[in-house]
Scaffold this motif. Sequence first.
Motif, PDB file in Angstrom:
ATOM      1  N   VAL A  80       0.854  -1.200   0.000  1.00 36.75           N
ATOM      2  CA  VAL A  80       0.000   0.000   0.000  1.00 36.75           C
ATOM      3  C   VAL A  80       0.888   1.248   0.000  1.00 36.75           C
ATOM      4  O   VAL A  80       0.654   2.204  -0.732  1.00 36.75           O
ATOM      5  N   ARG A  81       1.937   1.185   0.833  1.00 37.05           N
ATOM      6  CA  ARG A  81       2.879   2.321   0.921  1.00 37.05           C
ATOM      7  C   ARG A  81       3.631   2.490  -0.392  1.00 37.05           C
ATOM      8  O   ARG A  81       3.835   3.593  -0.880  1.00 37.05           O
ATOM      9  N   LYS A  82       4.033   1.361  -0.979  1.00 36.41           N
ATOM     10  CA  LYS A  82       4.790   1.415  -2.230  1.00 36.41           C
ATOM     11  C   LYS A  82       3.921   1.939  -3.386  1.00 36.41           C
ATOM     12  O   LYS A  82       4.389   2.701  -4.227  1.00 36.41           O
TER      13      LYS A  82
ATOM     14  N   LEU B 284      -7.275   4.210  -1.492  1.00 33.99           N
ATOM     15  CA  LEU B 284      -7.128   2.844  -1.993  1.00 33.99           C
ATOM     16  C   LEU B 284      -7.936   1.877  -1.124  1.00 33.99           C
ATOM     17  O   LEU B 284      -7.584   1.630   0.027  1.00 33.99           O
ATOM     18  N   PRO B 285      -9.045   1.309  -1.650  1.00 35.19           N
ATOM     19  CA  PRO B 285      -9.766   0.273  -0.899  1.00 35.19           C
ATOM     20  C   PRO B 285      -9.061  -1.076  -1.077  1.00 35.19           C
ATOM     21  O   PRO B 285      -8.627  -1.412  -2.183  1.00 35.19           O
ATOM     22  N   VAL B 286      -8.938  -1.828   0.018  1.00 35.17           N
ATOM     23  CA  VAL B 286      -8.317  -3.156  -0.045  1.00 35.17           C
ATOM     24  C   VAL B 286      -9.239  -4.175   0.625  1.00 35.17           C
ATOM     25  O   VAL B 286      -9.504  -4.088   1.823  1.00 35.17           O
TER      26      VAL B 286
ATOM     27  N   ARG C 292     -10.476  -2.632   4.067  1.00 39.02           N
ATOM     28  CA  ARG C 292      -9.836  -1.450   4.640  1.00 39.02           C
ATOM     29  C   ARG C 292      -9.767  -0.367   3.575  1.00 39.02           C
ATOM     30  O   ARG C 292      -9.628  -0.659   2.388  1.00 39.02           O
ATOM     31  N   LEU C 293      -9.797   0.896   4.024  1.00 39.12           N
ATOM     32  CA  LEU C 293      -9.614   2.019   3.106  1.00 39.12           C
ATOM     33  C   LEU C 293      -8.378   2.794   3.559  1.00 39.12           C
ATOM     34  O   LEU C 293      -8.281   3.205   4.717  1.00 39.12           O
ATOM     35  N   PHE C 294      -7.422   2.969   2.638  1.00 37.85           N
ATOM     36  CA  PHE C 294      -6.192   3.695   2.942  1.00 37.85           C
ATOM     37  C   PHE C 294      -6.221   5.061   2.268  1.00 37.85           C
ATOM     38  O   PHE C 294      -6.689   5.184   1.132  1.00 37.85           O
ATOM     39  N   PRO C 295      -5.709   6.094   2.954  1.00 41.29           N
ATOM     40  CA  PRO C 295      -5.747   7.448   2.376  1.00 41.29           C
ATOM     41  C   PRO C 295      -4.724   7.609   1.250  1.00 41.29           C
ATOM     42  O   PRO C 295      -3.848   6.765   1.088  1.00 41.29           O
TER      43      PRO C 295
ATOM     44  N   ALA D 258      -0.980   1.166   8.654  1.00 42.39           N
ATOM     45  CA  ALA D 258      -1.633   0.477   9.775  1.00 42.39           C
ATOM     46  C   ALA D 258      -2.452   1.446  10.633  1.00 42.39           C
ATOM     47  O   ALA D 258      -3.571   1.133  11.029  1.00 42.39           O
ATOM     48  N   SER D 259      -1.912   2.638  10.893  1.00 42.83           N
ATOM     49  CA  SER D 259      -2.628   3.577  11.763  1.00 42.83           C
ATOM     50  C   SER D 259      -3.552   4.511  10.986  1.00 42.83           C
ATOM     51  O   SER D 259      -4.432   5.134  11.564  1.00 42.83           O
ATOM     52  N   GLU D 260      -3.350   4.599   9.666  1.00 45.20           N
ATOM     53  CA  GLU D 260      -4.158   5.541   8.874  1.00 45.20           C
ATOM     54  C   GLU D 260      -5.378   4.892   8.215  1.00 45.20           C
ATOM     55  O   GLU D 260      -6.200   5.577   7.626  1.00 45.20           O
ATOM     56  N   GLN D 261      -5.498   3.582   8.306  1.00 45.72           N
ATOM     57  CA  GLN D 261      -6.592   2.893   7.624  1.00 45.72           C
ATOM     58  C   GLN D 261      -7.926   3.068   8.332  1.00 45.72           C
ATOM     59  O   GLN D 261      -7.979   3.329   9.538  1.00 45.72           O
ATOM     60  N   LYS D 262      -8.986   2.891   7.540  1.00 48.25           N
ATOM     61  CA  LYS D 262     -10.345   2.894   8.093  1.00 48.25           C
ATOM     62  C   LYS D 262     -10.933   1.531   7.728  1.00 48.25           C
ATOM     63  O   LYS D 262     -10.855   1.115   6.561  1.00 48.25           O
ATOM     64  N   ILE D 263     -11.492   0.831   8.716  1.00 52.28           N
ATOM     65  CA  ILE D 263     -12.098  -0.480   8.415  1.00 52.28           C
ATOM     66  C   ILE D 263     -13.527  -0.249   7.926  1.00 52.28           C
ATOM     67  O   ILE D 263     -14.327   0.385   8.609  1.00 52.28           O
ATOM     68  N   LEU D 264     -13.823  -0.714   6.710  1.00 48.91           N
ATOM     69  CA  LEU D 264     -15.143  -0.489   6.110  1.00 48.91           C
ATOM     70  C   LEU D 264     -16.135  -1.583   6.495  1.00 48.91           C
ATOM     71  O   LEU D 264     -17.299  -1.312   6.713  1.00 48.91           O
TER      72      LEU D 264
END
Length: 313
Positions: free
Chosen positions: A66-68, A75-77, A86-89, A96-102
């Motif tokens: 995700v970082r790469k 980015l939804p994963v 999970r949704l990443f900004p 790990a700390s920035e994700q939102k669990i959908l």
Amino acid sequence: VSMNEEVTEEAPKFFNMIAMDMDGTLLNEQHEISDETLETLRRLSAKGVIVALATGRSGPAVYRHVRKLNLPRPLPVVCYNGASCRLFPPHPVDPASEQKILFESPLSPSAVEDVLTLSKELGCLVQYYVGDSIFVVSKSASDADFIRRYHGLTGATHTFLNTYDNILTEKGPPSKILLMTDDPDRVVEAARAFQKKSTVPSFNVIRGNPPFFVEFLDANTCKGNGLEHLCRLMNLPTGGVVAFGDGDNDIEFLQISGLGIAMKNARQIVKDCADRVSERKHSENGVAYELLKLEMSRNLVPAPKAEAAGLYK
């Protein structure tokens, strides 16, 4: 096929979301995303096409990628083959700390009991997934070897327990359970036979890829349902998704999407279910190659902002 059917089939289709499996699809043989693929995905994301991942992997096994990817849009994963999303900004620094669990859909207590019983009958090592943790009870050199191999594949770390007794009450319901084995077909067969004993199957069983484990999910969980749930949250039809995959766990996922593309290296059963088979393997930038073709033919379009707003607030 009548003339009319052929004509409607050839009508131009527009796709505003790309959903990709990781191992054997997006990632090359070194388990990395190639520079060519990175550049393609970043460009499409910047244009407003939604880029999403759908994988059997856990959260910790996707953070590095995700970082790469470092996309300019969220980015939804779909993780755990559909059991968690999970949704990443954009441009995440610490995923790990920035994700939102959908959403999450773990195994039921009866499914956990059934899979642990099966593992004892077969003598298989169990990997029990809750949140970002993988719990294991390692009792032999063979167990230790499976743990080492799995860490090598995903980079995931394990938490060691002395027993699986009371794991459900102490650790909570798992997103998925893996039984580690070098004979996945035997385990799948035993699991299917076990399921026939009950009127309602408690779990969904998937042959692992690479084949040294078998995966158990909640009976209603699969990547296809995970993708459908994500699209529902975004008010986007699944028909607007281009999906890429190579393994058995990608079958429903490819079937539910508007255009399901199996990699050249996919298992035959997967190719048979896909709308199209890529001319290239995962090790030959197959995903980027297919996306460039779709981009050139103007089949990829930005997602409507209003629809995606539900997710992108």
